[in-house]
Design an enzyme around this catalytic site. Structure first.
Site, mmCIF file in Angstrom:
data_model
loop_
_atom_site.group_PDB
_atom_site.id
_atom_site.type_symbol
_atom_site.label_atom_id
_atom_site.label_comp_id
_atom_site.label_asym_id
_atom_site.label_seq_id
_atom_site.Cartn_x
_atom_site.Cartn_y
_atom_site.Cartn_z
ATOM 1 N N ARG A 177 -3.585 -1.202 -6.245
ATOM 2 C CA ARG A 177 -2.756 -2.405 -6.154
ATOM 3 C C ARG A 177 -3.147 -3.326 -7.298
ATOM 4 O O ARG A 177 -4.232 -3.184 -7.875
ATOM 5 C CB ARG A 177 -2.968 -3.109 -4.823
ATOM 6 C CG ARG A 177 -4.375 -3.611 -4.657
ATOM 7 C CD ARG A 177 -4.582 -4.329 -3.329
ATOM 8 N NE ARG A 177 -5.999 -4.565 -3.130
ATOM 9 C CZ ARG A 177 -6.606 -4.578 -1.962
ATOM 10 N NH1 ARG A 177 -5.931 -4.364 -0.865
ATOM 11 N NH2 ARG A 177 -7.896 -4.804 -1.867
ATOM 12 N N MET A 237 -5.667 -7.029 8.755
ATOM 13 C CA MET A 237 -5.059 -6.193 9.802
ATOM 14 C C MET A 237 -5.925 -4.955 10.024
ATOM 15 O O MET A 237 -6.964 -4.801 9.396
ATOM 16 C CB MET A 237 -3.637 -5.833 9.404
ATOM 17 C CG MET A 237 -2.709 -7.035 9.523
ATOM 18 S SD MET A 237 -1.032 -6.639 9.097
ATOM 19 C CE MET A 237 -1.164 -6.323 7.374
ATOM 20 N N SER A 255 12.284 -43.533 -15.599
ATOM 21 C CA SER A 255 11.151 -42.731 -15.170
ATOM 22 C C SER A 255 11.126 -42.796 -13.650
ATOM 23 O O SER A 255 11.034 -43.880 -13.073
ATOM 24 C CB SER A 255 9.854 -43.286 -15.761
ATOM 25 O OG SER A 255 8.770 -42.570 -15.224
ATOM 26 N N ASN A 296 6.604 -41.592 -5.918
ATOM 27 C CA ASN A 296 5.807 -42.006 -4.759
ATOM 28 C C ASN A 296 6.579 -43.030 -3.938
ATOM 29 O O ASN A 296 6.804 -42.866 -2.743
ATOM 30 C CB ASN A 296 4.479 -42.630 -5.201
ATOM 31 C CG ASN A 296 3.602 -41.632 -5.914
ATOM 32 O OD1 ASN A 296 3.849 -40.433 -5.844
ATOM 33 N ND2 ASN A 296 2.598 -42.120 -6.600
ATOM 34 N N ARG A 345 -3.205 3.093 8.614
ATOM 35 C CA ARG A 345 -3.550 1.853 7.912
ATOM 36 C C ARG A 345 -2.361 0.915 7.875
ATOM 37 O O ARG A 345 -1.222 1.336 7.799
ATOM 38 C CB ARG A 345 -3.974 2.152 6.474
ATOM 39 C CG ARG A 345 -4.674 3.453 6.316
ATOM 40 C CD ARG A 345 -4.655 3.979 4.893
ATOM 41 N NE ARG A 345 -5.464 3.182 3.994
ATOM 42 C CZ ARG A 345 -5.572 3.469 2.692
ATOM 43 N NH1 ARG A 345 -4.896 4.471 2.158
ATOM 44 N NH2 ARG A 345 -6.330 2.727 1.933
ATOM 45 N N HIS A 369 -15.823 -8.342 1.260
ATOM 46 C CA HIS A 369 -14.772 -9.213 1.783
ATOM 47 C C HIS A 369 -14.880 -10.627 1.210
ATOM 48 O O HIS A 369 -13.909 -11.201 0.724
ATOM 49 C CB HIS A 369 -14.865 -9.241 3.311
ATOM 50 C CG HIS A 369 -13.890 -10.187 3.947
ATOM 51 N ND1 HIS A 369 -14.257 -11.456 4.350
ATOM 52 C CD2 HIS A 369 -12.583 -10.066 4.200
ATOM 53 C CE1 HIS A 369 -13.200 -12.068 4.844
ATOM 54 N NE2 HIS A 369 -12.165 -11.244 4.765
ATOM 55 N N TYR A 402 10.657 -34.995 -19.565
ATOM 56 C CA TYR A 402 9.218 -34.800 -19.424
ATOM 57 C C TYR A 402 8.768 -35.089 -17.992
ATOM 58 O O TYR A 402 9.488 -35.734 -17.221
ATOM 59 C CB TYR A 402 8.447 -35.703 -20.399
ATOM 60 C CG TYR A 402 8.525 -37.171 -20.053
ATOM 61 C CD1 TYR A 402 7.620 -37.738 -19.152
ATOM 62 C CD2 TYR A 402 9.523 -37.981 -20.592
ATOM 63 C CE1 TYR A 402 7.713 -39.076 -18.808
ATOM 64 C CE2 TYR A 402 9.612 -39.318 -20.250
ATOM 65 C CZ TYR A 402 8.707 -39.861 -19.363
ATOM 66 O OH TYR A 402 8.794 -41.171 -19.003
ATOM 67 N N LYS A 405 0.831 -1.205 0.000
ATOM 68 C CA LYS A 405 0.000 0.000 0.000
ATOM 69 C C LYS A 405 0.861 1.247 0.000
ATOM 70 O O LYS A 405 0.641 2.178 -0.784
ATOM 71 C CB LYS A 405 -0.923 -0.033 1.223
ATOM 72 C CG LYS A 405 -2.056 0.943 1.157
ATOM 73 C CD LYS A 405 -2.968 0.809 2.376
ATOM 74 C CE LYS A 405 -3.771 -0.477 2.316
ATOM 75 N NZ LYS A 405 -4.404 -0.807 3.600
ATOM 76 N N CYS A 436 6.981 -39.989 -13.121
ATOM 77 C CA CYS A 436 5.583 -40.388 -13.283
ATOM 78 C C CYS A 436 4.850 -40.485 -11.952
ATOM 79 O O CYS A 436 3.741 -40.972 -11.886
ATOM 80 C CB CYS A 436 5.499 -41.709 -14.037
ATOM 81 S SG CYS A 436 6.330 -43.059 -13.193
ATOM 82 N N GLY A 461 -8.209 -6.986 4.652
ATOM 83 C CA GLY A 461 -9.000 -6.982 5.870
ATOM 84 C C GLY A 461 -8.406 -7.751 7.034
ATOM 85 O O GLY A 461 -9.044 -7.897 8.066
HETATM 86 P P1 ADP Z 1 -7.726 -2.486 3.702
HETATM 87 O O1 ADP Z 1 -6.290 -2.820 3.666
HETATM 88 O O2 ADP Z 1 -8.530 -3.447 4.464
HETATM 89 O O3 ADP Z 1 -8.267 -2.146 2.358
HETATM 90 P P2 ADP Z 1 -7.457 0.295 4.188
HETATM 91 O O4 ADP Z 1 -6.174 0.605 4.843
HETATM 92 O O5 ADP Z 1 -7.496 0.492 2.725
HETATM 93 O O6 ADP Z 1 -7.852 -1.168 4.573
HETATM 94 O O7 ADP Z 1 -8.544 1.187 4.900
HETATM 95 C C1 ADP Z 1 -9.870 0.824 5.222
HETATM 96 C C2 ADP Z 1 -10.843 1.833 4.704
HETATM 97 O O8 ADP Z 1 -10.544 3.146 5.152
HETATM 98 C C3 ADP Z 1 -10.801 1.877 3.205
HETATM 99 O O9 ADP Z 1 -12.099 1.744 2.732
HETATM 100 C C4 ADP Z 1 -10.252 3.212 2.866
HETATM 101 O O10 ADP Z 1 -10.851 3.756 1.717
HETATM 102 C C5 ADP Z 1 -10.556 4.057 4.086
HETATM 103 N N1 ADP Z 1 -9.517 5.060 4.238
HETATM 104 C C6 ADP Z 1 -8.225 4.819 4.499
HETATM 105 N N2 ADP Z 1 -7.493 5.959 4.497
HETATM 106 C C7 ADP Z 1 -8.367 6.963 4.240
HETATM 107 C C8 ADP Z 1 -8.225 8.375 4.094
HETATM 108 N N3 ADP Z 1 -7.051 8.981 4.176
HETATM 109 N N4 ADP Z 1 -9.317 9.083 3.840
HETATM 110 C C9 ADP Z 1 -10.512 8.455 3.726
HETATM 111 N N5 ADP Z 1 -10.714 7.155 3.839
HETATM 112 C C10 ADP Z 1 -9.649 6.398 4.094
HETATM 113 MG MG MG Z 2 -7.917 -0.801 1.185
#
Ligand code: ADP
Ligand code: MG
Ligand code: MG
Length: 916
Positions: A372, A116, A805, A809, A105, A490, A892, A32, A872, A114
């Site tokens: 990403r 962390m 061959s 296993n 974040r 999710h 092969y 990120k 094989c 999701g």
């Molecule tokens: P994940 O890794 O689970 O996607 P994120 O770190 O992207 O989590 O953040 C969770 C939510 O918070 C996301 O929906 C993101 O858009 C929102 N968010 C994160 N940073 C900001 C920010 N600077 N302004 C507004 N929303 C944010």
């Molecule tokens: Mg995100």
């Protein structure tokens, strides 16, 4: 590796068309952070990213090595970065007049959706909220942001981050949620957005009181304390239960650590001119080259991912059954949509891959919050790879690398039988989040999914929506079905990553947890444990267990084009293990270039095996050579026909025929009826027969009288099979067809065995040539290398073999001394305690058994440089093992027909890895 760092730059800034880091620094900044830097700072992008900074993954490791503390320079660098952000945003962190708010974040090298924690709206307290109200002109919004901060902070930082186990299992988040629901209820509101200013004020007071009472600490007012608390909680979440679980499944090393991203908040919930959304530069479900996404007006990002409200489509293309009547972003904010569209094009061109992006519009201004490489299922991966290559966005080699071998499984997996779908009513419809078909028994909790699956029950996990806590259960299920949530929820995201059949947003269903059942709109009741079937490609749910059928690959144009590219890339051959004409045909269809293992004994199992099996039994219990020969004579025509059928399907491609391998007593009948019949046929008494059968008993049959040992004690067994092979081949040649058998001697330990058997082969060869009036029958003579000694003696073995061959296993079994049929008792403990990292029967133990294979290959070729070498065992279809085979120079690999495409792609990947 967690190594101590000497570098002293811990904080990387981004924002204002500039960035300290870039996309290549994922190891240090996490995915990120690296991408935020790239979007903000790369000259080709310079997209509007709210300013911020990334604390490196090295600090995460420092944090864990130093009792959750930081190097002291960190604070200085954070403070400096904050003031840079303040300059760019014109706001000040903690300022009661015009406060800057922050998000904190997580972000590991590889995305862990999701898994962390994130804390939003940091910096609000009773003083700064006044400034927030003033500048937003929206008191309700400010109070709502405050209550969200308190909820998140209490949950993520004060409870989870401090390792507090909630009393009675009820966490602080849940308690606060209930208070929110209560106020909503008493005010008669449906949605959070209807809460009044007074109600929100009351809620905030109640929240603080509950927190103090429950957690014994007050919610911190000091913005700096909020910030550092959040940073620590995000680092701590790297070792949270669900993150650890996810890493285990995805094989992500613990030492990687997470980075922490601190960023200025922007608000999608400032009113009707604000929104937030998630989008993909191409459709991640089908791979089609169309901009695809969802958004929510007047919402914060977490609302989209959590699947609380049904998101609206960003454009007409993104509409689905549930969202078709909602207004698109394209029509609601045409100018901003065009801008976003332009950005996504730029991003895809820049990254040369499909991007998954998060954006927010605050009062008519567009911000990019994340990008990403987007997760995609196997079907989409193949289509995107080949289309991007055709668009010249990437070259052929890159296209081949874009698809992971195991992703092809999804294209080969069965789907629900369309005929059955026609006659069964659709119980409910949802969104097609993960393609393919699946059936299983309904469970309603992740824990049940795990428990049932453990007992060998195929299950389908049905949930309102999934959360990261459900990951283990989702993994163990055949498929996932959720009531809420959209294509970017999710459940959809995780299922897509795994290539699992998944239906989301299935609002036609309601779950009654107390009575463990679900009810559909038309009143059908499905209880826990009942079977349902899903068509994940269409989003249809059926009751009962519908049959699954194979899909027709010929119709998949992208797949066929892609596999052509794969064939051009790979250098190693791929064959199929097959012993019936049907399997052989299936293998050919999947691109097999021959048969690497045809087991003759197969004809003695299953349907149609009655008569040959009877004759085999007769042969086994024979006492004299005469008796045995007469039984073999009768058996001959079956063996020949069986071999000929497969040779015919393969039309001149090599077919490796292994001579009879298993210990004979495996075929001896044990029931009285069959024994009686046999004794009658042989003209001996039951008592005599019983004694003969008893004499065949072995204490250790796997290491007993089997393989070539049978051919040594009973040369007539070898003779019969070899004759069948030569006659079948000769007859095909007479008929103007091609055939190319390879005779393979099993379970050898010494070259003398091969020489012994070759005498028989040579004699029969001459006899058949004369009888059939044919000059030459093409064939090869070789052996399976499946005992450690055979590998060690390869130099000598090759004197009497045209090919080897590796039977990995048995070779694994005998090298480890692990009985493959009995590993269940101890292997799980070995894996859990990391005594072994991998099940050696699934993937080749490269530096153990692999050494024998390498030695056998190299030394065999010292004797015979053109020795053909293959494998094989089951490993022939395991991508990592295939790569290993390529590296040591095998000609092969051979695997079950369904793994052939996977092996082909793995071989292509291996060839590309060579080039580096
Ligand atoms: P994940 O890794 O689970 O996607 P994120 O770190 O992207 O989590 O953040 C969770 C939510 O918070 C996301 O929906 C993101 O858009 C929102 N968010 C994160 N940073 C900001 C920010 N600077 N302004 C507004 N929303 C944010
Ligand atoms: Mg995100
Ligand atoms: Mg074997």
């Amino acid at each position: 590796m967690a190594k101590q760092t000497k570098s002293t730059k811990y904080v990387y800034f981004f924002g204002g068309n500039q960035a300290d880091g870039n996309e290549s620094m994922k190891n240090l900044l996490g995915g990120k952070g690296a991408n935020l830097a790239e979007m903000a700072g790369h000259p080709a992008l310079r997209l509007p990213v709210p300013p911020g900074f990334t604390i490196t993954t090295e600090i995460c490791n420092y944090f864990y090595q130093h009792k959750k503390t930081y190097p002291k320079e960190l604070q200085i660098q954070v403070t400096a970065a904050l003031s840079k952000m303040e300059k760019l945003s014109g706001k000040v962190f903690g300022d009661p007049d015009n406060p800057m708010l922050l998000s904190v974040r997580s972000g590991a090298r590889r995305s862990m959706p999701g898994m962390m924690e994130t804390v939003l709206n940091i910096g609000i307290n009773d003083k700064t909220i006044k400034g927030l109200i003033k500048h937003s002109g929206n008191e309700r919004f400010a109070l709502d942001a405050y209550r969200r901060l308190i909820m998140m902070y209490a949950d993520v930082v004060m409870e989870k981050g401090s390792g507090i186990e909630p009393k009675g299992g009820k966490g602080i988040r849940k308690m606060l949620d209930e208070q929110l629901e209560a106020i909503k209820h008493s005010g008669g509101h449906k949605s959070d957005t209807e809460l009044t200013v007074a109600e929100l004020q009351q809620l905030i007071k109640e929240f603080k009181r509950t927190i103090l009472k429950t957690l014994g600490k007050a919610f911190p007012d000091d913005p700096m304390q909020q910030l550092w608390g959040s940073i620590g909680a995000v680092f701590s979440s790297w070792n949270g239960k669900r993150a650890v679980e996810y890493r285990k499944i995805e094989k992500i090393p613990d030492e990687w650590g997470t980075a922490v991203n601190i960023q200025a908040m922007v608000f999608g919930n400032m009113g009707l001119d604000s929104c937030t959304g998630v989008a993909f530069t191409r459709n991640p479900g089908s791979g089609e080259n169309k901009f695809y996404g969802e958004y929510l007006v007047n919402a914060q990002g977490e609302d989209v991912v959590a699947g609380i409200r049904t998101p609206a489509p960003i454009n007409a293309y993104s509409k689905n059954a549930q969202s078709q009547n909602l207004e698109t972003l394209e029509t609601l904010m045409p100018g901003l949509y065009q801008k976003l569209h332009g950005y996504q094009k730029r991003l895809e061109k820049h990254y040369k891959d499909m991007q998954d992006i998060e954006f927010t519009i605050e009062k008519g201004k567009l911000y990019m919050l994340q990008c990403r490489v987007g997760k995609r299922n196997g079907v989409a991966a193949v289509r995107m790879a080949i289309e991007m290559q055709q668009e010249r966005l990437i070259d052929g080699k890159t296209a081949v690398k874009r698809v992971a071998p195991n992703q092809l499984v999804e294209l080969l997996l069965p789907m629900l039988d369309p005929k059955a779908e026609l006659i069964n009513p659709v119980l409910a419809k949802g969104l097609p989040a993960g393609p393919g078909g699946a059936k299983g028994r309904v469970v309603f909790t992740s824990q049940d999914a795990v428990d049932w699956a453990h007992k060998g029950e195929p299950v389908i996990l049905v949930r309102e929506e999934t959360s990261p806590e459900d990951v283990d259960g989702m993994h163990k299920s055949q498929a996932i079905l959720t009531i809420k949530g959209g294509m970017t929820s999710h459940a959809a995201l995780v299922a897509r990553g795994w290539g699992k059949c998944c239906i989301v947003g299935c609002g036609d269903i309601e779950i009654h947890h107390e009575s463990k059942l679900l009810k559909t709109k038309n009143g059908t009741v499905i209880n826990e444990g009942d079977w349902i079937s899903l068509n994940g490609t269409k989003g249809f749910v059926y009751g009962g267990s519908l049959p699954l059928v194979d899909i027709d690959l010929d119709k998949n144009i992208s797949y066929n084009q892609f596999m052509k590219l794969v064939n051009k890339t790979k250098t190693m051959g791929v064959r199929a293990n097959a012993e019936t004409p049907q399997d052989a045909a299936q293998g050919l269809k999947f691109g097999a270039e021959g048969i690497g293992l045809f087991r003759t004994e197969h004809m003695f199992y299953g349907s149609g095996s009655e008569q040959p099996l009877f004759l085999l039994r007769k042969m086994i219990v024979s006492k004299t050579t005469e008796e045995r020969k007469s039984a073999l004579k009768a058996l001959f025509k079956y063996v020949k026909k069986d071999i000929k059928n497969t040779l015919q399907v393969m039309e001149g491609l090599p077919v490796t025929i292994r001579l009879l391998d298993p210990p004979l007593h495996e075929f001896v009948p044990h029931n009285a009826e069959k024994l009686k019949e046999l004794s009658r046929e042989l003209g001996i008494s039951l008592g005599v027969l019983r004694r003969r059968v008893l004499s065949l008993h072995e204490n250790n049959p796997m290491l007993g009288h089997r393989g070539v040992r049978l051919g040594i004690s009973y040369p007539e067994i070898t003779e019969m099979q070899v004759r069948a092979i030569f006659e079948a081949t000769a007859e095909m040649i007479h008929a103007g067809k091609k055939a190319f058998p390879e005779i393979m001697i099993p379970v050898t330990v010494a070259v003398q065995e091969l020489i012994h058997q070759k005498v028989i082969v040579d004699r029969v060869y001459k006899e058949v040539c004369e009888a059939k009036k044919i000059k030459k029958i093409p064939y090869l003579y070789g052996t399976m290398i499946e005992t450690p000694r055979a590998a060690i003696k390869a130099k000598r073995m090759a004197l009497a073999a045209d090919f080897f061959s590796f039977g990995t296993n048995d070779l694994t079994q005998m090298s480890f001394g692990f009985s493959r049929d009995d590993i269940g008792g101890f292997l799980p403990a070995y894996l859990d305690q990391k005594i072994l990292n991998e099940d050696p029967f699934q993937t080749i133990d490269q530096d153990g058994v692999g050494k024998l294979i390498r030695l056998g290959t190299e030394e065999g070729r010292e004797t015979k440089p053109r020795l053909k070498v293959g494998i094989c065992g089951e490993h022939g279809g395991d991508p990592e093992s295939v790569k290993f085979c390529h590296r040591i120079g095998m000609n092969y690999v051979s695997c079950s027909p369904f793994r052939v495409p996977i092996a082909r792609l793995a071989a292509a990947h291996a060839a590309l890895e060579d080039e580096h």
